[in-house]
Design an enzyme around this catalytic site. Structure first.
Site, short mmCIF file in Angstrom:
data_model
loop_
_atom_site.label_atom_id
_atom_site.label_comp_id
_atom_site.label_asym_id
_atom_site.label_seq_id
_atom_site.Cartn_x
_atom_site.Cartn_y
_atom_site.Cartn_z
N GLY A 46 0.81 -1.21 0.00
CA GLY A 46 0.00 0.00 0.00
C GLY A 46 0.85 1.26 0.00
O GLY A 46 0.57 2.22 -0.73
N CYS A 47 1.88 1.27 0.81
CA CYS A 47 2.74 2.46 0.92
C CYS A 47 3.51 2.69 -0.38
O CYS A 47 3.74 3.84 -0.78
CB CYS A 47 3.70 2.31 2.09
SG CYS A 47 2.82 2.22 3.67
N THR A 48 3.91 1.62 -1.04
CA THR A 48 4.61 1.74 -2.31
C THR A 48 3.67 2.31 -3.38
O THR A 48 4.03 3.22 -4.12
CB THR A 48 5.17 0.37 -2.76
OG1 THR A 48 6.10 -0.07 -1.76
CG2 THR A 48 5.87 0.47 -4.10
N ALA A 51 3.16 6.05 -2.62
CA ALA A 51 4.35 6.83 -2.96
C ALA A 51 4.51 6.95 -4.48
O ALA A 51 4.81 8.04 -4.99
CB ALA A 51 5.60 6.18 -2.35
#
Length: 153
Positions: A46-48, A51
């Protein structure tokens, strides 16, 4: 546990190191709008995606004179690898002591598979040119967050 700050509040000021160990302060950006987003962990799915979505729209943010800053509790070294791996053009700040994460109220109880733990709740703030919180977007979706913010600006 601090409450999530809200629109109209003065943005808590901070100075944190970026991926290159440079100290970055919120006050460096007075006179500019800042998109400050908090995320749980470098190199997680999710964070990738979040970003990379910000990276993909970065020039549009830049053209509007908006500074994008991501914050997590990951180390400087982790941020450096994350930024290099995905060509992230914006600032990533390291907050391992959780000072800024807690000041913004995004360190909260989270439930995953019935297990309760403390962690960073994915939240995005738009901070105006005078350092006030213009908008708070709690529990954002990683895939649509960057586009939603761009639409707001």
């Amino acid at each position: 546990m601090r409450r999530l700050i809200k629109a109209g509040d003065k943005a808590p000021v901070f100075t944190l190191p970026d991926k290159d160990s440079n100290n970055i302060s919120l006050s460096d950006f007075l006179g500019k709008k800042v998109v400050l987003y908090f995320y749980p962990k470098d190199n997680t799915p999710g964070c990738t995606r979040q970003a990379c979505a910000f990276a993909g729209l970065y020039n549009e943010f830049k053209n509007k004179g908006v500074q994008v800053i991501g914050v997590s509790k990951d180390s400087i070294a982790s941020h450096a690898k994350f930024a290099e791996k995905y060509n992230l053009p914006f600032i990533l700040l390291s907050d391992p002591e959780l000072d800024v994460i807690k000041a913004y109220g995004v360190w909260q109880e989270k439930k995953l598979y019935g297990k309760v733990s403390m962690g960073v709740v994915r939240t995005t703030f738009i901070i105006d040119e005078k350092g006030n919180i213009e908008k708070v977007m709690p529990k954002v979706k990683p895939d649509t967050n960057a586009q939603e913010i761009l639409s707001e600006l």
